[in-house]
Write an enzyme that holds these catalytic residues in place. Structure first.
Site, PDB file in Angstrom:
ATOM      1  N   ASN A   7      76.521 -32.716 -20.100  1.00  0.00           N
ATOM      2  CA  ASN A   7      76.917 -31.493 -20.392  1.00  0.00           C
ATOM      3  C   ASN A   7      76.328 -30.440 -19.357  1.00  0.00           C
ATOM      4  O   ASN A   7      76.757 -29.528 -18.780  1.00  0.00           O
ATOM      5  CB  ASN A   7      76.630 -31.113 -21.735  1.00  0.00           C
ATOM      6  CG  ASN A   7      77.539 -31.739 -22.811  1.00  0.00           C
ATOM      7  OD1 ASN A   7      78.492 -32.066 -22.496  1.00  0.00           O
ATOM      8  ND2 ASN A   7      77.011 -31.517 -24.084  1.00  0.00           N
ATOM      9  N   ARG A  58      95.256 -32.600 -21.564  1.00  0.00           N
ATOM     10  CA  ARG A  58      94.063 -33.729 -21.163  1.00  0.00           C
ATOM     11  C   ARG A  58      94.697 -35.066 -21.699  1.00  0.00           C
ATOM     12  O   ARG A  58      94.653 -35.176 -22.844  1.00  0.00           O
ATOM     13  CB  ARG A  58      92.828 -33.607 -21.581  1.00  0.00           C
ATOM     14  CG  ARG A  58      92.067 -32.407 -20.845  1.00  0.00           C
ATOM     15  CD  ARG A  58      90.579 -32.150 -21.424  1.00  0.00           C
ATOM     16  NE  ARG A  58      89.954 -31.058 -21.188  1.00  0.00           N
ATOM     17  CZ  ARG A  58      89.343 -30.742 -19.961  1.00  0.00           C
ATOM     18  NH1 ARG A  58      89.418 -31.569 -18.990  1.00  0.00           N
ATOM     19  NH2 ARG A  58      88.789 -29.593 -19.737  1.00  0.00           N
ATOM     20  N   ARG A 109      90.215 -28.601 -16.571  1.00  0.00           N
ATOM     21  CA  ARG A 109      89.031 -28.696 -15.667  1.00  0.00           C
ATOM     22  C   ARG A 109      88.500 -30.430 -15.813  1.00  0.00           C
ATOM     23  O   ARG A 109      88.524 -30.669 -16.721  1.00  0.00           O
ATOM     24  CB  ARG A 109      87.906 -28.014 -16.346  1.00  0.00           C
ATOM     25  CG  ARG A 109      86.580 -28.095 -15.472  1.00  0.00           C
ATOM     26  CD  ARG A 109      86.640 -27.293 -14.245  1.00  0.00           C
ATOM     27  NE  ARG A 109      86.582 -25.887 -14.678  1.00  0.00           N
ATOM     28  CZ  ARG A 109      86.710 -24.681 -13.847  1.00  0.00           C
ATOM     29  NH1 ARG A 109      86.964 -25.184 -12.503  1.00  0.00           N
ATOM     30  NH2 ARG A 109      86.648 -23.593 -14.327  1.00  0.00           N
ATOM     31  N   HIS A 144      97.050 -24.129 -22.492  1.00  0.00           N
ATOM     32  CA  HIS A 144      96.049 -24.786 -23.371  1.00  0.00           C
ATOM     33  C   HIS A 144      96.841 -24.994 -24.861  1.00  0.00           C
ATOM     34  O   HIS A 144      96.244 -25.673 -25.436  1.00  0.00           O
ATOM     35  CB  HIS A 144      94.845 -23.995 -23.536  1.00  0.00           C
ATOM     36  CG  HIS A 144      93.748 -24.720 -24.176  1.00  0.00           C
ATOM     37  ND1 HIS A 144      93.259 -24.602 -25.466  1.00  0.00           N
ATOM     38  CD2 HIS A 144      93.017 -25.884 -23.903  1.00  0.00           C
ATOM     39  CE1 HIS A 144      92.177 -25.226 -25.683  1.00  0.00           C
ATOM     40  NE2 HIS A 144      92.028 -26.163 -25.047  1.00  0.00           N
ATOM     41  N   TYR A 191      86.875 -36.816 -31.428  1.00  0.00           N
ATOM     42  CA  TYR A 191      87.074 -35.531 -31.801  1.00  0.00           C
ATOM     43  C   TYR A 191      87.473 -35.162 -32.988  1.00  0.00           C
ATOM     44  O   TYR A 191      88.585 -35.936 -33.435  1.00  0.00           O
ATOM     45  CB  TYR A 191      87.869 -34.442 -30.534  1.00  0.00           C
ATOM     46  CG  TYR A 191      87.142 -34.526 -29.226  1.00  0.00           C
ATOM     47  CD1 TYR A 191      86.204 -35.156 -28.907  1.00  0.00           C
ATOM     48  CD2 TYR A 191      87.928 -33.669 -28.309  1.00  0.00           C
ATOM     49  CE1 TYR A 191      85.887 -35.012 -27.776  1.00  0.00           C
ATOM     50  CE2 TYR A 191      87.496 -33.683 -26.976  1.00  0.00           C
ATOM     51  CZ  TYR A 191      86.306 -34.161 -26.517  1.00  0.00           C
ATOM     52  OH  TYR A 191      85.705 -34.131 -25.301  1.00  0.00           O
ATOM     53  N   ARG A 250      80.798 -24.718 -33.642  1.00  0.00           N
ATOM     54  CA  ARG A 250      80.180 -25.727 -32.936  1.00  0.00           C
ATOM     55  C   ARG A 250      79.302 -25.405 -32.014  1.00  0.00           C
ATOM     56  O   ARG A 250      78.343 -26.014 -31.411  1.00  0.00           O
ATOM     57  CB  ARG A 250      81.439 -26.924 -32.903  1.00  0.00           C
ATOM     58  CG  ARG A 250      80.671 -28.116 -32.370  1.00  0.00           C
ATOM     59  CD  ARG A 250      80.725 -28.380 -30.672  1.00  0.00           C
ATOM     60  NE  ARG A 250      81.946 -28.512 -30.422  1.00  0.00           N
ATOM     61  CZ  ARG A 250      82.370 -28.167 -29.189  1.00  0.00           C
ATOM     62  NH1 ARG A 250      81.514 -28.247 -28.156  1.00  0.00           N
ATOM     63  NH2 ARG A 250      83.762 -28.047 -28.777  1.00  0.00           N
ATOM     64  N   HIS A 272      86.020 -30.149 -33.341  1.00  0.00           N
ATOM     65  CA  HIS A 272      86.970 -29.638 -32.356  1.00  0.00           C
ATOM     66  C   HIS A 272      87.995 -28.416 -33.088  1.00  0.00           C
ATOM     67  O   HIS A 272      89.106 -28.086 -32.333  1.00  0.00           O
ATOM     68  CB  HIS A 272      87.657 -30.565 -31.495  1.00  0.00           C
ATOM     69  CG  HIS A 272      88.586 -30.156 -30.124  1.00  0.00           C
ATOM     70  ND1 HIS A 272      89.690 -30.188 -29.878  1.00  0.00           N
ATOM     71  CD2 HIS A 272      87.694 -29.565 -29.128  1.00  0.00           C
ATOM     72  CE1 HIS A 272      89.808 -29.719 -28.762  1.00  0.00           C
ATOM     73  NE2 HIS A 272      88.758 -29.101 -28.112  1.00  0.00           N
TER      74      HIS A 272
END
Length: 737
Positions: free
Chosen positions: A86, A423, A453, A483, A516, A612, A640
């Site tokens: 991270n 993704r 990303r 997205h 997630y 979160r 998530h």
């Protein structure tokens, strides 16, 4: 063509959280900080928490999981690795953006009022104690725990003679041919140093000459942690010429290289070798309106990213100041960018240890459930015609989503499949099924977001594979990142054309669906189907559709619709006195949304936020946010889901979908939120998911007004409730409707 982002026009984004175009600069978006008659809430640090510092608080909560003795040993190692990865991503995207803002003399500050320089200084000041805590966790806690469990991560000087002999042989035959020492002197320019690579600063001395510097890259083609045999087996393996090792003993690769530098520098004295690692700016822009071929432009962008400016230098604590100065001068780094550490440098590589096959040292495995309605031989389309179906991953299996597309691919009645992919990861069953659908003669249209990303390479590969097989592939709306998570199946039935829809909060990725928490929703609601059809026309064509029947779509109208609902809650509270908002999301940074929540609190509406990650709102400030409570759950699974509850005077509404309340989501992304209109599913989602997580007293942290967090403990006679563990064991109430 990829080019450097203009720091005066945009602001970089994080990535885990994380994801061109990123946030614009403060100068591009932020309004004046003074209050106005129509906007009475003044900006400043008393009302807004800095985004970057809030993100660091989130990463500190990740570190807490590594420090928690209740977490299984190898999962503690994993959390420490996540803490490190991270940080890598944060420096590559967010810190690099701040540095560019500082160099460009951006003067407009974010709502909290901090300048780029102030933010960079504060990030370092807040990070240093966390780094110290992380390395202390590794050296004083996890290393010993691993040894007690029989997993030995050894220093090279702890190895026995036979082990060193085996490693020297391995170095000669396998590692030595790959190494390329690069001298740095007037005759040799300072070498390029790859992003996130571990390197050795080697000091050598030739007879009769001064000491010289050479840089040696530790090859990334080998595991960072080399597995070695126990001493008693080393001799036997050397004699047999065997390299395969199964015993859980490890040594750091850079230490093996350091111990054998005499083979690489014959005839000179190797004085010392110090490991170091740099992080580079990985946030570069694509001029989409100038790129004739976005796919090729993105491919070049991925190649160019490793040449970004150096942002951070991590060095061994024993590195002499002259060597540090040599590195910082050549990398053009200021002192605030240098981090000394006891090691290991690059905590993210600890994830290699999680591959050790020791189930008793990890969270217990569990089998995600399949909703009873979908656990039959009945066609999934027949099931969805009768009822809507909610999935809550990872407690529910992701397989029904794969089955939905697979059945569509093989069903003669299905005419077309449309899907957005953000993704998908490698070896995607979703992409394989879409390819099969095209082979079966279906019309298949797929939006592949190339700008996801650090998943760009995967998505480029899948886009090319789909195009080669005749799938209609598009890359989204110019200037926006797509997205939204949506899949539309068009089917000819006896009573005409019917459309089936899957919408969700997470990616179409079976791997992350096990890690997630995300929601998925199957429906054939005609209004939602019409909206999703219109949405795909926007994504694949030239439609300017901005109004939808049930969906909230960004950037067209989502923020306005959302703010309107908060105003509605204030009005309902003024009538009934029962105003209540409960929002669960990843991050809250959007200034208009924060101001609206402050306004609701001042009006007496009770506001419960479970966030979160980043939260720029200050809760529980007298006169401003007395009625706002902010909590965060960080545990085994990454929370998530996005769920937004409005009490609405008893006529309750729940929205869920892909969007967080962030400027990037509401301004520069194609996002969707959709209502859960089915009363039974809505009530179950409210009680068994949203409100249930608010009751956690094992992994829940409560946010204070200063931006810090405190762990929630069970009260007297209150049983311990880890909501994630409970849902593994007893989840599924949302199916009993």
């Amino acid at each position: 063509m990829p080019r450097r982002a203009d720091p005066g026009l945009r602001q970089a984004l994080p990535l885990a959280l994380m994801e061109p175009p990123s946030e614009p600069t403060a100068a591009a978006l932020e309004e004046e900080t003074a209050a106005t008659p129509t906007d009475p809430i003044r900006e400043g640090p008393e009302r807004f928490i800095n985004r970057e510092l809030s993100w660091q608080r989130f990463n500190e909560r990740v570190l807490e999981e590594a420090l928690d003795d209740e977490t299984p040993l190898l999962d503690r190692v994993n959390f420490l690795s996540i803490f490190g990865s991270n940080l890598d991503e944060h420096f590559m995207i967010r810190v690099s953006g701040l540095r560019r803002q500082m160099e460009a003399a951006v003067v407009k500050a974010p709502p909290d009022g901090m300048t780029p320089a102030e933010q960079l200084a504060a990030i370092r000041a807040q990070l240093l104690p966390s780094l110290k805590k992380a390395h202390k966790c590794w050296h004083n806690d996890l290393l010993g725990g691993l040894r007690e469990a029989g997993i030995m991560v050894l220093r090279y000087d702890e190895l026995k003679r036979k082990q060193r002999k085996l490693l020297r042989r391995y170095f000669r035959t396998e590692i030595f041919p790959v190494l390329t020492p690069l001298a740095s002197d007037p005759g040799h320019p300072f070498p390029h140093i790859s992003n996130l690579s571990v390197n050795l600063a080697v000091v050598v001395k030739e007879p009769g000459r001064e000491e010289r510097f050479a840089r040696l890259k530790v090859p990334q083609t080998f595991p960072r942690l080399l597995e070695i045999p126990a001493e008693e087996k080393a001799d036997e393996l050397v004699k047999l010429g065997l390299e395969e090792i199964t015993s859980p003993n490890y040594v750091w690769l850079e230490e093996v290289v350091s111990a054998n530098l005499d083979l690489l520098f014959p005839g000179v004295e190797v004085v010392a070798a110090y490991p170091f690692r740099i992080t580079r700016d990985a946030d570069m822009d694509i001029e989409e309106d100038e790129a004739a071929d976005l796919l090729s432009a993105m491919s070049e962008y991925v190649d160019q990213r490793r040449f970004g400016s150096a942002i951070r230098l991590e060095i061994d604590q024993d590195m002499p100041k002259p060597i540090e100065a040599l590195l910082t001068q050549n990398l053009r780094l200021a002192p605030f960018s240098v981090y000394r550490t006891k090691g290991p440098i690059g905590l993210a590589d600890l994830r290699e240890l999680t591959k050790v096959d020791r189930p008793e040292l990890k969270f217990p495995k569990f089998l995600p459930q399949t909703p009873p309605a979908l656990n039959t031989d009945e066609s999934i389309f027949s099931v969805i015609r009768k009822r809507n179906v909610l999935l809550y991953h990872p407690y529910d299996s992701f397989q029904p989503v794969v089955n939905f597309i697979r059945e569509a691919a093989n069903d003669p009645k299905v005419l077309a499949i449309k899907q957005s992919l953000y993704r998908v990861g490698p070896n995607s069953p979703i992409v394989a099924t879409l390819l099969a659908a095209r082979e079966n003669g279906k019309q298949v249209a797929v939006l592949v977001e190339l700008k996801a990303r650090f998943d760009e390479e995967n998505n480029i590969t899948w886009a090319r594979a789909l195009e080669r097989r005749g799938v209609h592939v598009v890359y989204g709306v110019v200037g926006l990142k797509t997205h939204a998570k949506a899949c539309l199946v068009v089917r000819r039935e006896q009573d005409g054309i019917r459309r089936y829809v899957h919408l969700g909060t997470g990616n179409y990725n079976p791997v992350t669906a096990r890690m997630y928490t995300d929601l998925g929703y199957f429906t054939c609601d005609p209004d939602i189907a019409d909206d999703v059809t219109d949405l795909f026309n926007v994504l694949t064509g030239v439609s300017l559709k901005s109004e939808y029947r049930k969906l909230l779509v960004a950037p067209a109208s989502m923020r306005e619709a959302f703010l309107g609902r908060i105003d509605r809650e204030i009005e309902q509270h003024q009538k009934n006195g029962d105003g209540h908002l409960v929002f669960k999301m990843n991050s809250l940074t959007d200034k208009p949304c924060i101001k609206a929540l402050y306004k609701a609190s001042q009006a007496g509406v009770r506001v419960d936020l479970q966030i979160r990650g980043i939260c720029c709102l200050r809760p529980e400030v007298p006169g401003l946010s007395d009625n706002i409570t902010v909590t965060s759950v960080v545990g085994r699974f990454l929370e998530h889901t996005r769920i937004f509850y409005f009490h609405n005077g008893g006529d309750e509404e729940i929205l869920t979908g892909s969007a967080d309340l962030m400027g990037r989501n509401l301004n520069r992304r194609m996002e969707t939120l959709f209502p859960i209109d089915d009363p039974a599913i809505r009530d179950a989602l409210r009680d068994e998911v949203l409100f249930f997580h608010l009751r956690d007293n094992a992994k829940l942290r409560h946010m204070r007004s200063d931006g810090s967090y405190e762990r929630t403990e069970p009260g007297d006679d209150e049983p311990l409730l880890n909501t994630q563990s409970h849902l593994i064991a007893k989840g599924g109430a949302w199916h009993q409707v």
